[in-house]
Scaffold this motif. Structure first.
Motif, PDB file in Angstrom:
ATOM      1  N   ALA A  91       0.809  -1.216   0.000  1.00  0.00           N
ATOM      2  CA  ALA A  91       0.000   0.000   0.000  1.00  0.00           C
ATOM      3  C   ALA A  91       0.840   1.263   0.000  1.00  0.00           C
ATOM      4  CB  ALA A  91      -0.942  -0.015   1.201  1.00  0.00           C
ATOM      5  N   CYS A  92       1.403   1.587  -1.163  1.00  0.00           N
ATOM      6  CA  CYS A  92       2.076   2.867  -1.368  1.00  0.00           C
ATOM      7  C   CYS A  92       1.481   3.445  -2.648  1.00  0.00           C
ATOM      8  CB  CYS A  92       3.583   2.659  -1.538  1.00  0.00           C
ATOM      9  SG  CYS A  92       4.491   4.175  -1.952  1.00  0.00           S
ATOM     10  N   PRO A  93       1.143   4.749  -2.651  1.00  0.00           N
ATOM     11  CA  PRO A  93       0.496   5.309  -3.843  1.00  0.00           C
ATOM     12  C   PRO A  93       1.338   5.208  -5.110  1.00  0.00           C
ATOM     13  CG  PRO A  93       0.407   6.869  -2.013  1.00  0.00           C
ATOM     14  CD  PRO A  93       1.255   5.731  -1.565  1.00  0.00           C
TER      15      PRO A  93
ATOM     16  N   GLY B  43      -2.250   4.308   7.881  1.00  0.00           N
ATOM     17  CA  GLY B  43      -2.643   4.921   9.140  1.00  0.00           C
ATOM     18  C   GLY B  43      -2.210   6.361   9.274  1.00  0.00           C
TER      19      GLY B  43
ATOM     20  N   HIS C  66       8.054   7.536   6.715  1.00  0.00           N
ATOM     21  CA  HIS C  66       7.918   6.669   5.551  1.00  0.00           C
ATOM     22  C   HIS C  66       9.036   5.633   5.487  1.00  0.00           C
ATOM     23  CE1 HIS C  66       8.214   5.571   1.245  1.00  0.00           C
ATOM     24  NE2 HIS C  66       6.910   5.562   1.303  1.00  0.00           N
TER      25      HIS C  66
HETATM   26  C1  HEM Z   1       3.943   3.041   2.159  1.00  0.00           C
HETATM   27  C2  HEM Z   1       7.871   2.285  -0.569  1.00  0.00           C
HETATM   28  C3  HEM Z   1       7.610   6.787  -2.302  1.00  0.00           C
HETATM   29  C4  HEM Z   1       3.490   7.435   0.159  1.00  0.00           C
HETATM   30  C5  HEM Z   1       5.039   2.456   1.580  1.00  0.00           C
HETATM   31  C6  HEM Z   1       5.493   1.110   1.855  1.00  0.00           C
HETATM   32  C7  HEM Z   1       6.567   0.889   1.073  1.00  0.00           C
HETATM   33  C8  HEM Z   1       6.831   2.102   0.322  1.00  0.00           C
HETATM   34  C9  HEM Z   1       7.375  -0.393   0.992  1.00  0.00           C
HETATM   35  C10 HEM Z   1       4.845   0.125   2.855  1.00  0.00           C
HETATM   36  C11 HEM Z   1       3.728  -0.602   2.163  1.00  0.00           C
HETATM   37  C12 HEM Z   1       2.990  -1.559   3.045  1.00  0.00           C
HETATM   38  O1  HEM Z   1       3.324  -1.701   4.224  1.00  0.00           O
HETATM   39  O2  HEM Z   1       2.023  -2.200   2.521  1.00  0.00           O
HETATM   40  C13 HEM Z   1       8.155   3.433  -1.276  1.00  0.00           C
HETATM   41  C14 HEM Z   1       9.286   3.623  -2.166  1.00  0.00           C
HETATM   42  C15 HEM Z   1       9.196   4.893  -2.653  1.00  0.00           C
HETATM   43  C16 HEM Z   1       8.025   5.494  -2.068  1.00  0.00           C
HETATM   44  C17 HEM Z   1      10.349   2.578  -2.462  1.00  0.00           C
HETATM   45  C18 HEM Z   1      10.080   5.636  -3.626  1.00  0.00           C
HETATM   46  C19 HEM Z   1      11.351   5.567  -3.703  1.00  0.00           C
HETATM   47  C20 HEM Z   1       6.468   7.343  -1.783  1.00  0.00           C
HETATM   48  C21 HEM Z   1       6.010   8.687  -2.070  1.00  0.00           C
HETATM   49  C22 HEM Z   1       4.853   8.871  -1.384  1.00  0.00           C
HETATM   50  C23 HEM Z   1       4.586   7.645  -0.654  1.00  0.00           C
HETATM   51  C24 HEM Z   1       6.721   9.673  -2.984  1.00  0.00           C
HETATM   52  C25 HEM Z   1       3.962  10.072  -1.335  1.00  0.00           C
HETATM   53  C26 HEM Z   1       3.767  10.880  -2.329  1.00  0.00           C
HETATM   54  C27 HEM Z   1       3.263   6.310   0.927  1.00  0.00           C
HETATM   55  C28 HEM Z   1       2.112   6.125   1.802  1.00  0.00           C
HETATM   56  C29 HEM Z   1       2.243   4.868   2.390  1.00  0.00           C
HETATM   57  C30 HEM Z   1       3.467   4.293   1.837  1.00  0.00           C
HETATM   58  C31 HEM Z   1       0.978   7.122   2.045  1.00  0.00           C
HETATM   59  C32 HEM Z   1       1.303   4.204   3.405  1.00  0.00           C
HETATM   60  C33 HEM Z   1       1.512   4.844   4.763  1.00  0.00           C
HETATM   61  C34 HEM Z   1       0.716   4.228   5.859  1.00  0.00           C
HETATM   62  O3  HEM Z   1       0.751   2.986   6.007  1.00  0.00           O
HETATM   63  O4  HEM Z   1       0.074   4.989   6.596  1.00  0.00           O
HETATM   64  N1  HEM Z   1       5.874   3.029   0.651  1.00  0.00           N
HETATM   65  N2  HEM Z   1       7.432   4.581  -1.245  1.00  0.00           N
HETATM   66  N3  HEM Z   1       5.585   6.749  -0.907  1.00  0.00           N
HETATM   67  N4  HEM Z   1       4.045   5.191   0.958  1.00  0.00           N
HETATM   68 FE1  HEM Z   1       5.703   4.883  -0.161  1.00  0.00          FE
END
Ligand code: HEM
Length: 199
Positions: free
Chosen positions: A3-5, A100, A188
């Motif tokens: 769950a990452c956008p 969350g 994050h």
């Molecule tokens: C969650 C990776 C960039 C927003 C996550 C998760 C991973 C991840 C592995 C956890 C997913 C899970 O537990 O199911 C990455 C990588 C990125 C990246 C490798 C780029 C290099 C971004 C960016 C944004 C973002 C740029 C926002 C614009 C989020 C959000 C969550 C998330 C909102 C969920 C947070 C929550 O659990 O409350 N991301 N991400 N991510 N990511 Fe990213």
């Protein structure tokens, strides 16, 4: 699911291994990360830093630049997020996917940033400031990074105050977003780490 956008397929079939999920996700974020690298190379003075310092800034700043760039994916009014595949998910769906407090913090941030109404060139200069203001702990030539940062900050200040001579609050408001971005980055990174340890 992952769950990452930035993930085009946040919900995938139950038959996929965690490695397959990670591989398809990496095809989603890799182009975005490459764009940040290209963007950085275009910042006047960035390529004059040592290779190692360029890498350090990119390591700690890439997420923050992407956060600014993809901030429009978060719709604070509707409490929904549009993923990179173009599909929009409601807050309740996202909560069910396990998102969350970090999601809430990102909504707050994107609301703040979009309320400032920056124009595209101001946004780009702000992203350059964000990148060179990233965590400095492993920088070798601190002076060079500081000089680059000072130049970019004063360019941003003059661009913004020239356009809006009556608004003295916008520039400081923008700088106050830098610590917010850093906090989002840390929160994050925790999510990312947790996912890699226990997908
Ligand atoms: C969650 C990776 C960039 C927003 C996550 C998760 C991973 C991840 C592995 C956890 C997913 C899970 O537990 O199911 C990455 C990588 C990125 C990246 C490798 C780029 C290099 C971004 C960016 C944004 C973002 C740029 C926002 C614009 C989020 C959000 C969550 C998330 C909102 C969920 C947070 C929550 O659990 O409350 N991301 N991400 N991510 N990511 Fe990213």
């Amino acid at each position: 699911y992952l769950a990452c956008p930035l993930n085009a397929w946040p919900v995938s079939g139950a038959d996929r291994t965690s490695q397959e999920i990670w591989e398809s996700f990496s095809q989603c974020f890799t182009p975005a990360v490459k764009e940040v690298v290209e963007f950085a190379k275009g910042i006047p003075g960035f390529q004059e830093l040592s290779q190692q310092d360029q890498v350090m800034l990119l390591k700690s700043g890439t997420f923050q630049v992407l956060m600014v760039r993809f901030c429009t994916l978060f719709n604070a009014d509707e409490r929904s997020v549009t993923f990179l595949n173009g599909q929009t998910y409601s807050l309740s769906t996202l909560r069910a996917l396990g998102m969350g407090s970090l999601l809430d913090a990102m909504f707050d941030f994107s609301e703040k940033l979009s309320s400032l109404g920056l124009q595209p060139d101001e946004m780009a200069l702000f992203m350059a400031v964000v990148l060179v203001s990233a965590d400095r702990s492993d920088i070798t030539d601190m002076r060079a990074v500081e000089q680059l940062q000072e130049g970019l900050i004063s360019a941003l200040r003059s661009l913004i105050t020239r356009r809006r001579p009556d608004d003295t609050t916008l520039f400081p408001k923008l700088l106050l977003l830098l610590p917010d971005l850093r906090t989002l980055n840390n929160l994050h990174a925790d999510k990312l780490l947790a996912f890699r340890i226990d997908p």
